[in-house]
Enzyme design. Structure first.
Site, PDB file in Angstrom:
ATOM      1  CD  GLN A   1      92.854  32.493  19.679  1.00 13.52           C
ATOM      2  OE1 GLN A   1      93.076  32.932  19.039  1.00 13.52           O
ATOM      3  NE2 GLN A   1      91.769  31.981  20.761  1.00 13.52           N
TER       4      GLN A   1
ATOM      5  NE  ARG B   1     100.787  35.370  14.987  1.00 12.76           N
ATOM      6  CZ  ARG B   1      99.509  35.475  14.476  1.00 12.76           C
ATOM      7  NH1 ARG B   1      99.211  34.952  13.388  1.00 12.76           N
ATOM      8  NH2 ARG B   1      98.604  35.592  15.218  1.00 12.76           N
TER       9      ARG B   1
ATOM     10  CG  ASP C   1      95.195  25.518  15.755  1.00 17.98           C
ATOM     11  OD1 ASP C   1      95.151  25.614  15.099  1.00 17.98           O
ATOM     12  OD2 ASP C   1      96.811  25.447  17.030  1.00 17.98           O
TER      13      ASP C   1
ATOM     14  CG  HIS D   1      98.486  32.169  19.913  1.00 19.79           C
ATOM     15  ND1 HIS D   1      98.592  33.124  20.019  1.00 19.79           N
ATOM     16  CD2 HIS D   1      97.726  31.917  18.960  1.00 19.79           C
ATOM     17  CE1 HIS D   1      97.548  34.334  19.262  1.00 19.79           C
ATOM     18  NE2 HIS D   1      96.884  33.657  18.281  1.00 19.79           N
TER      19      HIS D   1
ATOM     20  CB  CYS E   1      93.001  29.704  18.082  1.00 21.47           C
ATOM     21  SG  CYS E   1      94.042  28.864  16.987  1.00 21.47           S
TER      22      CYS E   1
ATOM     23  NE  ARG F   1      93.939  36.887  20.260  1.00 22.39           N
ATOM     24  CZ  ARG F   1      94.706  36.462  19.094  1.00 22.39           C
ATOM     25  NH1 ARG F   1      94.259  35.121  18.155  1.00 22.39           N
ATOM     26  NH2 ARG F   1      95.841  37.278  18.680  1.00 22.39           N
TER      27      ARG F   1
HETATM   28  N1  NVA Z   1      98.459  26.740  15.948  1.00 17.55           N
HETATM   29  C1  NVA Z   1      98.060  27.747  14.759  1.00 17.55           C
HETATM   30  C2  NVA Z   1      98.143  28.750  15.159  1.00 17.55           C
HETATM   31  C3  NVA Z   1      97.448  29.920  14.664  1.00 17.55           C
HETATM   32  C4  NVA Z   1      96.937  30.864  15.037  1.00 17.55           C
HETATM   33  C5  NVA Z   1      99.434  28.313  14.130  1.00 17.55           C
HETATM   34  O1  NVA Z   1     100.559  28.024  14.977  1.00 17.55           O
HETATM   35  O2  NVA Z   1      99.544  28.412  12.517  1.00 17.55           O
HETATM   36  N1   CP Z   2      93.898  32.646  15.843  1.00 20.18           N
HETATM   37  C1   CP Z   2      94.972  33.778  15.531  1.00 20.18           C
HETATM   38  O1   CP Z   2      96.037  33.755  16.103  1.00 20.18           O
HETATM   39  O2   CP Z   2      94.414  34.451  13.984  1.00 20.18           O
HETATM   40  P1   CP Z   2      95.087  34.944  13.311  1.00 20.18           P
HETATM   41  O3   CP Z   2      96.191  33.620  12.571  1.00 20.18           O
HETATM   42  O4   CP Z   2      93.911  34.938  12.495  1.00 20.18           O
HETATM   43  O5   CP Z   2      95.920  36.042  14.077  1.00 20.18           O
END
Ligand code: NVA
Ligand code: CP
Length: 307
Positions: free
Chosen positions: A139, A109, A224, A136, A264, A292
């Site tokens: 997800q 990540r 989101d 992502h 998500c 997930r």
């Molecule tokens: N769009 C959000 C998704 C988090 C799971 C982010 O990138 O922070």
């Molecule tokens: N939806 C998701 O990826 O959550 P986290 O940021 O908690 O991993």
């Protein structure tokens, strides 16, 4: 010199797998869920090790991968740049070469998507994208599983993305191509998805600025956060830009009577979604989060069998 390593399969975006492979993963995820819910032991990845690099925070991704590996008989390592040499400037390529000689699969990540691509290019083992600024994909495996479990095949249905044209929106665009559904994207001007992702999906996706019009007759409404990780300082500007883009009960009422709502998570009630929508007893966001675990177990089995 050992040249015996074949090229591993990676999962950096949904486009790395064929539609048939993705559908197979969704089916397998539901099987693994049933196994888990029965309490049966299923150790298909005994002794396998997953390395997990997190440059951003996570609850679901970390816990689902870590618990998933344990349930499959393997183990997972949490690696933060703060306490590895990555944070002190060791090149991503060198880290990939080293880690991939020690572990069987790696999840990352990070911010720049290009970093995950560079890592994968130098890895001997499969690399999984656990979220970048661009996409992502994990997800979406869970979201497609959740849809399938509640409503069957998504082919030909209409999903509506409400809010920022961000990493999740990009993965919905890729999902529309791979799972063959229509996607209306309701985003304010200036927050459109990346044309490089949208244009190849032009036959499946359209931008509809008015979220109420976009929601009309929809099967699925998804949103989101307005400010993603790394955009915290833009919060106030984004709150102003996204006023009118909250998923409300009135917006859900424009959709089909059996429309589902997905997010998500983490969610900001009162911003992108009204509490009364996300906290409805029939909200599927908790199934989405649970899936997930199951979807990524299916992905790990798939990649390790191919890798
Ligand atoms: N769009 C959000 C998704 C988090 C799971 C982010 O990138 O922070
Ligand atoms: N939806 C998701 O990826 O959550 P986290 O940021 O908690 O991993």
């Amino acid at each position: 010199m050992d040249n015996s390593h074949k090229q591993p399969r990676h999962f950096l975006t949904l486009l790395d797998l064929t539609p048939e492979e993705l559908r197979g993963l969704v089916r397998r995820a539901s099987e693994l869920k049933a196994i888990q819910h029965r309490g049966d032991i299923h150790e298909s990845l005994r002794n396998k090790v997953l390395g997990m690099i997190f440059e951003k925070s996570s609850t679901r991704t970390r816990v689902s991968f870590e618990a998933g590996m344990a349930q499959l008989g393997g183990s997972a390592l949490f690696l933060s740049p703060r306490d590895t040499q990555l944070g002190r400037g060791e090149p991503i390529e060198d880290t990939a070469r080293v880690l991939s000689r020690m572990v069987d699969v790696i999840m990352i990540r990070t911010f720049e998507h290009e970093k995950v691509e560079r890592f994968a290019a130098h890895s001997r083992v499969p690399v999984i994208n656990g979220l970048t600024d661009l996409v992502h994909p994990c997800q979406l495996l869970a979201d497609m599983q959740t849809w399938h479990e509640h409503r069957g095949d998504i082919k030909g249905r209409t999903a509506v993305w409400v809010g920022d044209g961000n990493n999740m929106c990009h993965s919905y665009i890729n999902a529309a191509r791979q799972f063959d559904f229509q996607l209306r994207i309701a985003c304010p001007e200036g927050y459109d998805p990346d044309p490089a992702i949208l244009e190849p999906a032009a036959d499946r996706c359209e931008i509809v600025r008015d979220p109420m019009a976009a929601a009309a007759g929809a099967d699925l409404i998804v949103t989101d956060v307005w400010a993603s990780m790394g955009q915290e300082e833009e919060q106030a500007r984004r709150e102003a830009a996204f006023a009118g883009y909250q998923v409300t009960a009135a917006m859900m009422a424009e959709a089909k009577p059996d429309a589902l709502f997905m997010h998500c998570l983490p969610a900001h009630r009162g911003e992108e979604v009204a509490a009364e929508v996300i906290d409805r007893p029939d909200s599927v966001v908790w199934d989405e989060a649970e899936n997930r675990l199951h979807a990524q177990k299916a992905l790990l089995e798939f990649l390790l069998a191919k890798g």
